[in-house]
Design a protein around this motif. Structure first.
Motif, PDB file in Angstrom:
ATOM      1  N   UNK A  89       1.037  -0.756   0.365  1.00  8.70           N
ATOM      2  CA  UNK A  89       0.130   0.100   0.002  1.00  8.70           C
ATOM      3  C   UNK A  89       0.942   1.364   0.074  1.00  8.70           C
ATOM      4  N   UNK A  90       0.272   2.473  -0.108  1.00 12.88           N
ATOM      5  CA  UNK A  90       1.061   3.536  -0.524  1.00 12.88           C
ATOM      6  C   UNK A  90       1.465   4.061   0.829  1.00 12.88           C
ATOM      7  N   UNK A  91       0.745   3.615   2.445  1.00 11.24           N
ATOM      8  CA  UNK A  91       0.901   3.930   3.432  1.00 11.24           C
ATOM      9  C   UNK A  91       1.682   3.157   3.875  1.00 11.24           C
ATOM     10  N   UNK A  92       2.507   1.675   3.629  1.00  9.03           N
ATOM     11  CA  UNK A  92       3.338   0.876   3.986  1.00  9.03           C
ATOM     12  C   UNK A  92       4.981   0.752   2.939  1.00  9.03           C
ATOM     13  N   UNK A  93       5.040   1.756   1.375  1.00  9.96           N
ATOM     14  CA  UNK A  93       6.251   2.370   0.712  1.00  9.96           C
ATOM     15  C   UNK A  93       5.771   3.667   1.684  1.00  9.96           C
ATOM     16  N   UNK A  94       5.517   4.679   2.355  1.00  8.02           N
ATOM     17  CA  UNK A  94       5.601   5.666   2.939  1.00  8.02           C
ATOM     18  C   UNK A  94       6.635   5.570   3.728  1.00  8.02           C
ATOM     19  N   UNK A  95       5.652   4.304   5.193  1.00  9.51           N
ATOM     20  CA  UNK A  95       7.330   4.224   6.166  1.00  9.51           C
ATOM     21  C   UNK A  95       8.308   3.947   5.621  1.00  9.51           C
ATOM     22  N   UNK A  96       7.987   3.116   4.959  1.00 13.50           N
ATOM     23  CA  UNK A  96       9.739   2.602   3.719  1.00 13.50           C
ATOM     24  C   UNK A  96      10.259   3.490   3.898  1.00 13.50           C
ATOM     25  N   UNK A  97       9.783   4.657   3.032  1.00 12.78           N
ATOM     26  CA  UNK A  97      10.842   5.612   2.477  1.00 12.78           C
ATOM     27  C   UNK A  97      11.345   6.624   3.801  1.00 12.78           C
ATOM     28  N   UNK A  98      10.078   6.938   4.931  1.00 13.41           N
ATOM     29  CA  UNK A  98      10.716   7.667   5.653  1.00 13.41           C
ATOM     30  C   UNK A  98      11.351   6.874   7.180  1.00 13.41           C
ATOM     31  N   UNK A  99      11.773   5.549   6.596  1.00  7.43           N
ATOM     32  CA  UNK A  99      12.633   4.753   7.931  1.00  7.43           C
ATOM     33  C   UNK A  99      13.770   5.264   7.212  1.00  7.43           C
ATOM     34  N   UNK A 100      13.869   5.141   5.899  1.00  2.28           N
ATOM     35  CA  UNK A 100      15.200   5.289   4.844  1.00  2.28           C
ATOM     36  C   UNK A 100      16.172   6.125   5.119  1.00  2.28           C
ATOM     37  N   UNK A 101      14.291   7.667   4.986  1.00  2.00           N
ATOM     38  CA  UNK A 101      15.542   8.624   5.053  1.00  2.00           C
ATOM     39  C   UNK A 101      15.236   9.214   6.589  1.00  2.00           C
ATOM     40  N   UNK A 102      14.477   8.780   7.538  1.00  2.00           N
ATOM     41  CA  UNK A 102      15.472   8.744   8.303  1.00  2.00           C
ATOM     42  C   UNK A 102      16.776   8.170   9.327  1.00  2.00           C
ATOM     43  N   UNK A 103      17.207   6.769   8.515  1.00  2.00           N
ATOM     44  CA  UNK A 103      18.070   6.659   8.593  1.00  2.00           C
ATOM     45  C   UNK A 103      19.012   7.140   7.738  1.00  2.00           C
ATOM     46  N   UNK A 104      18.636   7.531   6.920  1.00  2.00           N
ATOM     47  CA  UNK A 104      20.397   7.975   6.312  1.00  2.00           C
ATOM     48  C   UNK A 104      20.927   9.249   6.889  1.00  2.00           C
ATOM     49  N   UNK A 105      19.532  11.008   7.624  1.00  2.00           N
ATOM     50  CA  UNK A 105      19.738  11.785   7.892  1.00  2.00           C
ATOM     51  C   UNK A 105      20.301  11.638   9.445  1.00  2.00           C
ATOM     52  N   UNK A 106      19.802  10.379   9.575  1.00  2.00           N
ATOM     53  CA  UNK A 106      20.226  10.334  11.350  1.00  2.00           C
ATOM     54  C   UNK A 106      21.993   9.810  10.894  1.00  2.00           C
ATOM     55  N   UNK A 107      22.538   9.369  10.418  1.00  2.00           N
ATOM     56  CA  UNK A 107      24.216   9.529  10.063  1.00  2.00           C
ATOM     57  C   UNK A 107      24.472  10.934   9.758  1.00  2.00           C
TER      58      UNK A 107
END
Length: 138
Positions: A89-107
């Motif tokens: 779903x778009x909802x799950x895909x958004x969560x995936x995109x946010x998780x990748x974003x948060x991980x990358x920006x945390x570094x």
């Protein structure tokens, strides 16, 4: 007898249209535009059919946040980093995109993103598409 901890459910609340401009600056401070832009860029990499559009914003009862494309159809998500391919779903895909974003920006030194990553993971565990989300980010 098992020693299992019962977790309280984490609730998602869609951000009202009148609050949309306030929520990300309140959560991410000066980095809000970088977070937003990175989510869009990651969705573009994750989904070859994604071509922009409106997004829903969600605050979570555990103080996290995510955003998801405003779409009813399923999205084909592909991530060459781990070989994942799957429809969600778009909802799950958004969560995936946010998780990748948060991980990358945390570094890159965004402590808020590191916190958001772990809190959003907690929410993802209870999501109906949890297995797809975790397969995509593995």
């Amino acid at each position: 007898m098992t020693d299992e901890t019962v977790k309280e459910p984490i609730n998602a609340h869609k951000v009202a249209e009148t609050e949309r401009m306030k929520v990300m600056p309140a959560l991410f401070g000066m980095r809000f535009a970088q977070v937003e832009q990175t989510v869009y860029q990651l969705m573009d990499r994750l989904c070859s059919t994604y071509q922009g559009g409106q997004w829903e914003l969600y605050t979570l009862s555990n103080s996290s946040f995510y955003m998801a494309p405003r779409r009813a159809d399923k999205l084909l998500i592909e991530w060459d980093g781990n070989g994942f391919t799957g429809e969600m779903s778009a909802d799950a895909a958004g969560i995936v995109a946010c998780l990748f974003t948060y991980s990358a920006l945390s570094f890159q030194g965004c402590e808020t993103c590191g916190d958001m990553y772990h809190l959003l993971l907690d929410y993802a565990e209870q999501h109906p598409e949890a297995s797809l989300i975790f397969s995509a980010i593995d």
